[in-house]
Motif scaffolding. Structure first.
Motif, PDB file in Angstrom:
ATOM      1  N   THR A  40       0.917  -1.362   0.246  1.00  0.00           N
ATOM      2  CA  THR A  40       0.164   0.503   0.186  1.00  0.00           C
ATOM      3  C   THR A  40       0.340   1.282   0.564  1.00  0.00           C
ATOM      4  O   THR A  40       0.442   2.038  -1.192  1.00  0.00           O
ATOM      5  CB  THR A  40      -0.600   0.007   1.576  1.00  0.00           C
ATOM      6  OG1 THR A  40      -1.781  -1.267   1.270  1.00  0.00           O
ATOM      7  CG2 THR A  40      -1.744   1.475   1.322  1.00  0.00           C
ATOM      8  N   GLY A  43       2.349   1.550  -3.708  1.00  0.00           N
ATOM      9  CA  GLY A  43       1.760   2.176  -4.537  1.00  0.00           C
ATOM     10  C   GLY A  43       1.380   4.079  -4.148  1.00  0.00           C
ATOM     11  O   GLY A  43       1.070   4.658  -4.928  1.00  0.00           O
ATOM     12  N   ASP A  44       1.036   4.889  -2.753  1.00  0.00           N
ATOM     13  CA  ASP A  44       0.765   5.746  -2.436  1.00  0.00           C
ATOM     14  C   ASP A  44       2.732   6.554  -3.525  1.00  0.00           C
ATOM     15  O   ASP A  44       2.293   7.207  -3.569  1.00  0.00           O
ATOM     16  CB  ASP A  44       0.402   5.310  -0.909  1.00  0.00           C
ATOM     17  CG  ASP A  44      -0.412   5.293  -0.077  1.00  0.00           C
ATOM     18  OD1 ASP A  44      -1.145   4.612  -1.317  1.00  0.00           O
ATOM     19  OD2 ASP A  44      -0.624   5.404   0.610  1.00  0.00           O
ATOM     20  N   THR A  45       3.627   5.722  -3.030  1.00  0.00           N
ATOM     21  CA  THR A  45       4.926   6.705  -2.844  1.00  0.00           C
ATOM     22  C   THR A  45       4.685   7.024  -4.138  1.00  0.00           C
ATOM     23  O   THR A  45       5.420   8.065  -4.663  1.00  0.00           O
ATOM     24  CB  THR A  45       6.005   5.177  -2.757  1.00  0.00           C
ATOM     25  OG1 THR A  45       5.548   5.096  -1.168  1.00  0.00           O
ATOM     26  CG2 THR A  45       7.267   6.337  -2.760  1.00  0.00           C
ATOM     27  N   LYS A  46       4.454   6.155  -5.236  1.00  0.00           N
ATOM     28  CA  LYS A  46       4.403   5.772  -6.997  1.00  0.00           C
ATOM     29  C   LYS A  46       3.570   7.065  -7.127  1.00  0.00           C
ATOM     30  O   LYS A  46       3.998   8.127  -7.839  1.00  0.00           O
ATOM     31  CB  LYS A  46       4.175   4.651  -7.506  1.00  0.00           C
ATOM     32  CG  LYS A  46       4.936   3.930  -7.198  1.00  0.00           C
ATOM     33  CD  LYS A  46       4.952   2.178  -7.662  1.00  0.00           C
ATOM     34  CE  LYS A  46       5.798   0.640  -7.028  1.00  0.00           C
ATOM     35  NZ  LYS A  46       5.624  -0.216  -8.037  1.00  0.00           N
ATOM     36  N   LYS A  47       2.710   6.979  -6.205  1.00  0.00           N
ATOM     37  CA  LYS A  47       1.405   7.989  -6.738  1.00  0.00           C
ATOM     38  C   LYS A  47       1.847   9.462  -6.745  1.00  0.00           C
ATOM     39  O   LYS A  47       1.431  10.797  -7.652  1.00  0.00           O
ATOM     40  CB  LYS A  47      -0.204   7.949  -6.205  1.00  0.00           C
ATOM     41  CG  LYS A  47      -1.148   9.048  -6.173  1.00  0.00           C
ATOM     42  CD  LYS A  47      -2.455   8.636  -6.329  1.00  0.00           C
ATOM     43  CE  LYS A  47      -3.121  10.029  -6.035  1.00  0.00           C
ATOM     44  NZ  LYS A  47      -3.167  11.067  -6.527  1.00  0.00           N
ATOM     45  N   ILE A  48       2.591   9.292  -5.478  1.00  0.00           N
ATOM     46  CA  ILE A  48       3.394  11.212  -5.291  1.00  0.00           C
ATOM     47  C   ILE A  48       4.232  11.674  -5.893  1.00  0.00           C
ATOM     48  O   ILE A  48       4.543  12.199  -6.709  1.00  0.00           O
ATOM     49  CB  ILE A  48       4.077  11.040  -3.733  1.00  0.00           C
ATOM     50  CG1 ILE A  48       2.696  10.489  -2.483  1.00  0.00           C
ATOM     51  CG2 ILE A  48       5.137  12.114  -3.289  1.00  0.00           C
ATOM     52  CD1 ILE A  48       3.267  10.559  -1.152  1.00  0.00           C
ATOM     53  N   TYR A  49       5.538  10.232  -6.429  1.00  0.00           N
ATOM     54  CA  TYR A  49       6.169  10.227  -7.633  1.00  0.00           C
ATOM     55  C   TYR A  49       5.896  11.368  -8.919  1.00  0.00           C
ATOM     56  O   TYR A  49       6.001  11.681  -9.465  1.00  0.00           O
ATOM     57  CB  TYR A  49       7.146   9.493  -7.864  1.00  0.00           C
ATOM     58  CG  TYR A  49       8.502   8.992  -7.201  1.00  0.00           C
ATOM     59  CD1 TYR A  49       9.239  10.174  -6.743  1.00  0.00           C
ATOM     60  CD2 TYR A  49       8.431   7.924  -5.896  1.00  0.00           C
ATOM     61  CE1 TYR A  49       9.963  10.445  -5.969  1.00  0.00           C
ATOM     62  CE2 TYR A  49       9.287   7.989  -5.115  1.00  0.00           C
ATOM     63  CZ  TYR A  49      10.284   9.699  -4.682  1.00  0.00           C
ATOM     64  OH  TYR A  49      11.284   9.258  -4.276  1.00  0.00           O
ATOM     65  N   GLY A  50       4.115  10.372  -9.392  1.00  0.00           N
ATOM     66  CA  GLY A  50       3.581  10.675 -10.535  1.00  0.00           C
ATOM     67  C   GLY A  50       3.012  12.123  -9.978  1.00  0.00           C
ATOM     68  O   GLY A  50       3.112  12.706 -11.346  1.00  0.00           O
ATOM     69  N   ASP A  51       2.863  12.506  -9.453  1.00  0.00           N
ATOM     70  CA  ASP A  51       2.224  13.848  -9.001  1.00  0.00           C
ATOM     71  C   ASP A  51       3.055  14.764  -9.193  1.00  0.00           C
ATOM     72  O   ASP A  51       2.885  15.807  -9.858  1.00  0.00           O
ATOM     73  CB  ASP A  51       1.599  13.878  -7.528  1.00  0.00           C
ATOM     74  CG  ASP A  51       0.224  12.905  -7.564  1.00  0.00           C
ATOM     75  OD1 ASP A  51      -0.533  12.767  -8.470  1.00  0.00           O
ATOM     76  OD2 ASP A  51      -0.070  13.111  -6.219  1.00  0.00           O
TER      77      ASP A  51
END
Length: 96
Positions: A40, A43-51
């Motif tokens: 989890t 996945g959150d970290t990947k989303k932050i990098y994507g942002d």
């Protein structure tokens, strides 16, 4: 008397075995729970990098900054690269 002693040993071994099984099960459940939490978080970290990428930041520079912030201040000073990363971070934030 011999039969009584044997039964006592068997009961003791079964109790030990049961305890070991319960302990192993608890350990496995903890590992599974932490692995789920790690997925989890990943996945959150990947989303932050994507942002961050969507906002125009250089993700590789950001990863370098984060990795270096985890280091001891003395290690950063020895490497002498943190100021370069800070300049990169400043350049990215001043684009906005």
């Amino acid at each position: 008397m011999a039969t009584s002693t044997i039964n006592t040993c068997i009961a003791g071994d079964q109790a030990t075995l049961s305890f070991a099984e319960d302990q192993l099960k608890a350990i496995a459940e903890r590992v599974e729970r932490y692995e789920g939490e790690a997925m989890t978080i990943s996945g959150d970290t990947k989303k932050i990098y994507g942002d961050a990428k969507g906002n125009g930041y250089d993700v590789n520079a950001l990863r370098t900054i984060i990795r270096m912030r985890k280091q001891d201040a003395n290690e950063r000073a020895e490497q002498g690269r943190f100021s370069i990363c800070e300049r990169e971070e400043y350049a990215q934030t001043s684009k906005s």
